[in-house]
Design an enzyme around this catalytic site. Structure first.
Site, PDB file in Angstrom:
ATOM      1  N   THR A  27       0.834  -1.212   0.000  1.00 19.62           N
ATOM      2  CA  THR A  27       0.000   0.000   0.000  1.00 19.62           C
ATOM      3  C   THR A  27       0.867   1.260   0.000  1.00 19.62           C
ATOM      4  O   THR A  27       0.722   2.143  -0.857  1.00 19.62           O
ATOM      5  CB  THR A  27      -0.919   0.000   1.255  1.00 19.62           C
ATOM      6  OG1 THR A  27      -1.689  -1.204   1.246  1.00 19.62           O
ATOM      7  CG2 THR A  27      -1.834   1.198   1.274  1.00 19.62           C
ATOM      8  N   GLY A  29       4.331   1.597  -0.275  1.00 19.04           N
ATOM      9  CA  GLY A  29       5.377   1.633  -1.307  1.00 19.04           C
ATOM     10  C   GLY A  29       4.794   2.035  -2.654  1.00 19.04           C
ATOM     11  O   GLY A  29       5.348   2.890  -3.361  1.00 19.04           O
ATOM     12  N   LYS A 117       6.195   2.180  12.603  1.00 16.15           N
ATOM     13  CA  LYS A 117       6.149   2.563  14.030  1.00 16.15           C
ATOM     14  C   LYS A 117       6.480   1.391  14.929  1.00 16.15           C
ATOM     15  O   LYS A 117       7.005   1.566  16.034  1.00 16.15           O
ATOM     16  CB  LYS A 117       4.789   3.138  14.421  1.00 16.15           C
ATOM     17  CG  LYS A 117       3.593   2.278  14.067  1.00 16.15           C
ATOM     18  CD  LYS A 117       3.028   2.680  12.748  1.00 16.15           C
ATOM     19  CE  LYS A 117       2.121   1.632  12.171  1.00 16.15           C
ATOM     20  NZ  LYS A 117       1.432   2.088  10.970  1.00 16.15           N
ATOM     21  N   ASP A 213      -0.947  -0.810  17.775  1.00 13.69           N
ATOM     22  CA  ASP A 213      -0.458   0.171  16.802  1.00 13.69           C
ATOM     23  C   ASP A 213      -0.511   1.586  17.402  1.00 13.69           C
ATOM     24  O   ASP A 213       0.440   2.362  17.275  1.00 13.69           O
ATOM     25  CB  ASP A 213      -1.334   0.077  15.538  1.00 13.69           C
ATOM     26  CG  ASP A 213      -0.996   1.120  14.502  1.00 13.69           C
ATOM     27  OD1 ASP A 213       0.012   0.925  13.795  1.00 13.69           O
ATOM     28  OD2 ASP A 213      -1.718   2.127  14.396  1.00 13.69           O
ATOM     29  N   LYS A 217       2.544   4.286  18.391  1.00 17.46           N
ATOM     30  CA  LYS A 217       2.547   5.678  17.916  1.00 17.46           C
ATOM     31  C   LYS A 217       2.646   6.671  19.068  1.00 17.46           C
ATOM     32  O   LYS A 217       3.367   7.663  18.967  1.00 17.46           O
ATOM     33  CB  LYS A 217       1.283   5.927  17.092  1.00 17.46           C
ATOM     34  CG  LYS A 217       1.318   5.198  15.743  1.00 17.46           C
ATOM     35  CD  LYS A 217      -0.031   5.250  15.071  1.00 17.46           C
ATOM     36  CE  LYS A 217      -0.004   4.591  13.704  1.00 17.46           C
ATOM     37  NZ  LYS A 217      -1.353   4.417  13.142  1.00 17.46           N
TER      38      LYS A 217
HETATM   39  N1  LIG Z   1      -1.210   1.052   5.099  1.00 18.51           N
HETATM   40  C1  LIG Z   1      -1.228   2.236   5.687  1.00 18.51           C
HETATM   41  O1  LIG Z   1      -2.161   3.014   5.536  1.00 18.51           O
HETATM   42  C2  LIG Z   1      -0.077   2.666   6.529  1.00 18.51           C
HETATM   43  C3  LIG Z   1       0.996   1.839   6.764  1.00 18.51           C
HETATM   44  N2  LIG Z   1       2.049   2.280   7.535  1.00 18.51           N
HETATM   45  C4  LIG Z   1       3.203   1.424   7.722  1.00 18.51           C
HETATM   46  O2  LIG Z   1       3.861   1.277   6.483  1.00 18.51           O
HETATM   47  C5  LIG Z   1       4.500   0.014   6.437  1.00 18.51           C
HETATM   48  C6  LIG Z   1       4.035  -0.731   5.187  1.00 18.51           C
HETATM   49  O3  LIG Z   1       2.652  -0.931   5.270  1.00 18.51           O
HETATM   50  P1  LIG Z   1       1.795  -1.399   3.996  1.00 18.51           P
HETATM   51  O4  LIG Z   1       2.293  -0.745   2.785  1.00 18.51           O
HETATM   52  O5  LIG Z   1       0.380  -1.206   4.407  1.00 18.51           O
HETATM   53  O6  LIG Z   1       2.154  -2.964   3.957  1.00 18.51           O
HETATM   54  P2  LIG Z   1       1.816  -4.028   2.811  1.00 18.51           P
HETATM   55  O7  LIG Z   1       1.622  -5.312   3.493  1.00 18.51           O
HETATM   56  O8  LIG Z   1       0.732  -3.507   1.926  1.00 18.51           O
HETATM   57  O9  LIG Z   1       3.158  -4.069   1.928  1.00 18.51           O
HETATM   58  C7  LIG Z   1       4.354  -4.639   2.371  1.00 18.51           C
HETATM   59  C8  LIG Z   1       5.335  -4.707   1.215  1.00 18.51           C
HETATM   60  O10 LIG Z   1       6.576  -5.153   1.697  1.00 18.51           O
HETATM   61  C9  LIG Z   1       6.991  -6.324   1.001  1.00 18.51           C
HETATM   62  N3  LIG Z   1       7.603  -7.221   1.988  1.00 18.51           N
HETATM   63  C10 LIG Z   1       7.141  -7.533   3.222  1.00 18.51           C
HETATM   64  N4  LIG Z   1       7.994  -8.361   3.842  1.00 18.51           N
HETATM   65  C11 LIG Z   1       9.002  -8.583   2.979  1.00 18.51           C
HETATM   66  C12 LIG Z   1      10.191  -9.358   3.026  1.00 18.51           C
HETATM   67  N5  LIG Z   1      10.493 -10.071   4.108  1.00 18.51           N
HETATM   68  N6  LIG Z   1      11.009  -9.350   1.951  1.00 18.51           N
HETATM   69  C13 LIG Z   1      10.680  -8.634   0.864  1.00 18.51           C
HETATM   70  N7  LIG Z   1       9.583  -7.866   0.756  1.00 18.51           N
HETATM   71  C14 LIG Z   1       8.752  -7.843   1.806  1.00 18.51           C
HETATM   72  C15 LIG Z   1       5.753  -6.921   0.359  1.00 18.51           C
HETATM   73  O11 LIG Z   1       6.159  -7.604  -0.824  1.00 18.51           O
HETATM   74  P3  LIG Z   1       5.095  -8.258  -1.851  1.00 18.51           P
HETATM   75  O12 LIG Z   1       4.352  -7.100  -2.469  1.00 18.51           O
HETATM   76  O13 LIG Z   1       5.912  -8.974  -2.845  1.00 18.51           O
HETATM   77  O14 LIG Z   1       4.216  -9.134  -1.008  1.00 18.51           O
HETATM   78  C16 LIG Z   1       4.932  -5.656   0.090  1.00 18.51           C
HETATM   79  O15 LIG Z   1       5.293  -5.093  -1.143  1.00 18.51           O
HETATM   80  C17 LIG Z   1       4.157  -0.683   7.750  1.00 18.51           C
HETATM   81  O16 LIG Z   1       5.201  -0.460   8.666  1.00 18.51           O
HETATM   82  C18 LIG Z   1       2.899   0.036   8.202  1.00 18.51           C
HETATM   83  O17 LIG Z   1       2.731   0.004   9.594  1.00 18.51           O
HETATM   84  C19 LIG Z   1       2.076   3.535   8.065  1.00 18.51           C
HETATM   85  C20 LIG Z   1       1.042   4.388   7.857  1.00 18.51           C
HETATM   86  C21 LIG Z   1      -0.137   4.009   7.111  1.00 18.51           C
HETATM   87  N1  LIG Z   2      -3.110   0.414  10.515  1.00 20.29           N
HETATM   88  C1  LIG Z   2      -2.807   1.784  10.741  1.00 20.29           C
HETATM   89  C2  LIG Z   2      -2.184   2.341   9.494  1.00 20.29           C
HETATM   90  C3  LIG Z   2      -1.427   3.532   9.774  1.00 20.29           C
HETATM   91  O1  LIG Z   2      -0.551   3.616  10.588  1.00 20.29           O
HETATM   92  C4  LIG Z   2      -4.089   2.547  11.054  1.00 20.29           C
HETATM   93  O2  LIG Z   2      -5.162   1.970  10.906  1.00 20.29           O
HETATM   94  O3  LIG Z   2      -4.004   3.691  11.506  1.00 20.29           O
END
Ligand SMILES: NC(=O)C1=CN([C@@H]2O[C@H](COP(=O)(O)OP(=O)(O)OC[C@H]3O[C@@H](n4cnc5c(N)ncnc54)[C@H](OP(=O)(O)O)[C@@H]3O)[C@@H](O)[C@H]2O)C=CC1
Ligand SMILES: N[C@@H](CC=O)C(=O)O
Ligand code: NA
Length: 459
Positions: A27, A29, A117, A213, A217
């Site tokens: 999400t 990335g 976090k 979570d 934070k």
């Molecule tokens: N979602 C949100 O709204 C928010 C998220 N965050 C934080 O951002 C971070 C990412 O969250 P989010 O984007 O939602 O997570 P996702 O689960 O959507 O994405 C994780 C990504 O990391 C890759 N990945 C995970 N583990 C590995 C590994 N061991 N080796 C290689 N690649 C790996 C996955 O690869 P693949 O695609 O191939 O599976 C995927 O692309 C977290 O720390 C979350 O707490 C913070 C604020 C808001």
């Molecule tokens: N899972 C978290 C995502 C952001 O940090 C939330 O729901 O706030």
């Protein structure tokens, strides 16, 4: 900074092509890559950023962004070890391998941006010590409040204040769930499934629902606000599983909404005049604070009561600023990408103007731990729902027990019946939590008491 870039900066030559190694294309990335690829009309420094490598778990997964074949890799270690990479953006989440990859990037002299976090709240000590030693920055705007700028404001714009309270709705998933339970009367499980579909929830939604979570934070916010490190195990944490539709309805009748609040607050202020007391607030590690997460009855007139859906808000109170509230989208791809990219932008600017001395307004340099007050010393109001036998004098017995432990009551309402049992809702004045718990322990032994289904704090 790599030697060539240092030389360019020294001779006043603006270099282009700050190379990013992005770990994770989920999400956050994906949102970040989309924002960086669509840079027209945004800050011109973004044009200096090159998405050089992106690390994922699976190369076969369909992606919502187009990247040249050589960019995508499953070898995340190679990214953090690549001498070409200037900035590592960690958005894989979880503890390992995120922690090790961040530490390796730092060891290799790379600046880091993270949205994680969970890693920062547990390993911040290790990570910032390593970063300060290596002279690199670890930026984490996305880690708290998603897209809301709150980390940089605490580090910079508000840092001249003596902060005494930080109160936040910092988890979008639980706020989304509570809001829909309140407005639509939908069941907890159905709303959670929607939050997951919308990309708000963590991979394991337990972290959201059980308050973990939000605890991560508030530990980070408290550390910045009070200028000391926080041990995560010192953060009291209750989630929203026990919040029932019944309590949401009673709270509404009493003039409250129920929110999962994360609170960090100075405590045990000396009993002196408000003006003098204001002056004694100190954001120092010696000043005891309480740090906690729990569902809370919030008066409908309070600014946090109207924060609904996935929105987050953080109310910061201090001297001389008074109150300032940050509000915005706390989760989701675009919002979080905005925060990640602003950190990248800060680092690009730092790389292009770099001096040997790190900018203290970008780094986290405090080393001492904050002193945390035990929960029983907390002074707060409580909401409690009792199920009792329908006998005369039950309310009197409750009042006597509370009085014995100096618990003063604001309201006692016998609201109705559940089968044979009477339902009584009590709201207290400010009481010491330890006293309240002792009173409850004695009340539980009363023959007329069937059960105490709910116990919530009131703001
Ligand atoms: N979602 C949100 O709204 C928010 C998220 N965050 C934080 O951002 C971070 C990412 O969250 P989010 O984007 O939602 O997570 P996702 O689960 O959507 O994405 C994780 C990504 O990391 C890759 N990945 C995970 N583990 C590995 C590994 N061991 N080796 C290689 N690649 C790996 C996955 O690869 P693949 O695609 O191939 O599976 C995927 O692309 C977290 O720390 C979350 O707490 C913070 C604020 C808001
Ligand atoms: N899972 C978290 C995502 C952001 O940090 C939330 O729901 O706030
Ligand atoms: Na933020």
């Amino acid at each position: 900074m790599p030697t060539l870039q240092l030389l360019l900066v020294k001779f006043g030559i603006r270099f282009v092509g700050v190379k990013l190694g992005i770990l994770g294309l989920g999400t956050v990335g994906t949102g970040t890559v989309q924002l960086l690829q669509d840079n027209a009309g945004r800050h011109p420094l973004l044009r200096d950023v090159e998405i050089y490598r992106v690390g994922v778990r699976s190369l076969d997964k369909p992606r919502m962004v187009e990247l040249p074949g050589a960019v995508l890799t499953t070898d995340l270690a190679a990214i953090v070890n690549d001498p070409q990479v200037d900035i590592v953006v960690e958005v894989i989440g979880g503890l390992e391998p995120a922690r090790s990859l961040i530490l390796k990037a730092i060891e290799n002299g790379k600046h880091v941006v993270t949205a994680n976090k969970a890693v920062i709240s547990r390993f911040g000590d290790e990570i910032f010590t390593a970063a300060n030693k290596a002279g690199v920055y670890v930026m984490l705007e996305a880690a708290v409040g998603g897209g809301i700028p709150v980390i940089q404001p605490l580090k910079q714009s508000l840092s001249v204040n003596r902060i005494h309270t930080v109160t936040g709705i910092v988890n979008g998933t639980t706020n989304y769930i509570l809001t829909r339970m309140q407005t639509e009367g939908i069941s907890f499980d159905d709303v959670l499934a929607d939050a997951q579909k919308l990309g708000y929830a963590e991979a394991d939604p337990t972290a959201d629902v059980d308050g973990l979570d939000a605890a991560d934070k508030i530990a980070i916010l408290a550390s910045l606000a009070f200028g000391g490190r926080i041990k995560l195990q010192d953060v009291y944490c209750e989630g929203i599983r026990q919040v029932s539709k019944t309590d949401i309805a009673y709270a509404d009748k009493l003039g409250f909404v129920i929110k999962l609040l994360a609170i960090a607050k100075t405590v045990n202020l000396p009993p002196i005049s408000p003006t003098l007391r204001e002056a004694t607030y100190a954001s120092t590690p010696d000043h005891p604070i309480s740090v906690r997460v729990h569902p809370t009855l919030v008066p409908k007139a309070h600014p946090l009561a109207s924060i609904n859906g996935v929105y987050n808000a953080i109310l910061v109170e201090g001297e001389p600023i008074g109150q300032v509230m940050f509000f915005g989208p706390g989760a989701g791809a675009g919002a979080t990408a905005s925060a990640v990219s602003s950190d990248i932008l800060n680092l690009v600017a730092a790389l292009q103007t770099s001096t040997a001395t790190p900018n203290p307004l970008l780094s986290c340099r405090h080393q001492d731990y904050c002193q945390i007050t035990p929960l029983e010393e907390l002074v707060t109001r409580f909401y409690t729902r009792f199920l009792t036998k329908d006998q005369p004098g039950v309310i009197g017995k409750l009042g006597t027990c509370f009085g014995k432990y100096s618990v003063s009551l604001e309201s006692v309402v016998q609201t109705g019946f559940q089968g044979e049992l009477a339902e009584i809702v009590v709201v207290t004045h400010d009481v010491r939590e330890g006293d309240f718990r002792q009173a409850l322990a004695e009340i539980r032994t009363l023959e007329a008491i069937d059960s105490i289904p709910s116990l919530l704090r009131v703001l």
